[in-house]
Design a protein around this motif. Structure first.
Motif, PDB file in Angstrom:
ATOM      1  N   ALA A  41       0.645  -1.205  -0.108  1.00  0.00           N
ATOM      2  CA  ALA A  41       0.047   0.035  -0.032  1.00  0.00           C
ATOM      3  C   ALA A  41       0.917   1.264   0.002  1.00  0.00           C
ATOM      4  O   ALA A  41       0.334   2.310  -0.263  1.00  0.00           O
ATOM      5  N   LYS A  84       2.963   4.097  -4.913  1.00  0.00           N
ATOM      6  CA  LYS A  84       1.814   4.766  -5.715  1.00  0.00           C
ATOM      7  C   LYS A  84       1.438   4.116  -6.916  1.00  0.00           C
ATOM      8  O   LYS A  84       0.355   4.308  -7.318  1.00  0.00           O
ATOM      9  N   ARG A 110      -2.661   3.324  -6.964  1.00  0.00           N
ATOM     10  CA  ARG A 110      -3.085   3.180  -5.711  1.00  0.00           C
ATOM     11  C   ARG A 110      -4.937   3.072  -5.839  1.00  0.00           C
ATOM     12  O   ARG A 110      -5.294   2.264  -4.796  1.00  0.00           O
TER      13      ARG A 110
END
Length: 114
Positions: free
Chosen positions: A29, A32, A53
């Motif tokens: 996570a 990007k 993302r």
């Protein structure tokens, strides 16, 4: 942070393979953008696909409609599902991530026989 790619192999034309790219010692996570590049034998590296993302995806024209990029945050892993493989898909596939620093995994080799 390391990216660990796997799933390559030898397959006949028309077959399928799924490549995996697992984020080791990090959190998927935090990136990007993640994606795949490939390098055919004796040719330049070329971009294949990426995912951001928000889950937005983009594909090279040569693989559009045949390849699907996805992520499983719970498994800290990105995938490349490759269907209807062609001999021209042969090459070493590399996963890549930007956080904004760039990270590369070791390649996994895909060979598609005609």
């Amino acid at each position: 942070v390391q990216l660990q790619a796997s799933g390559g192999g030898l397959v006949q034309a028309g077959g399928s393979l799924t490549l995996s790219c697992t984020v080791v010692s990090g959190n998927i996570a935090s990136f990007k953008l993640m994606g795949w590049y490939r390098q055919p034998l004796e040719k330049q590296q070329e971009w294949v696909a990426h995912i951001n993302r928000d889950g937005d995806t983009l594909y090279a024209n040569s693989v559009k409609g045949r390849f699907t990029i996805s992520e499983d945050n719970a498994k800290n892993t990105m995938y490349l599902q490759m269907n209807n493989l062609k001999p021209e898909d042969t090459g070493v596939y590399y996963c890549w991530a930007r956080s904004p620093d760039n990270y590369w995994g070791r390649g996994t080799e895909v060979t598609v026989s005609s």
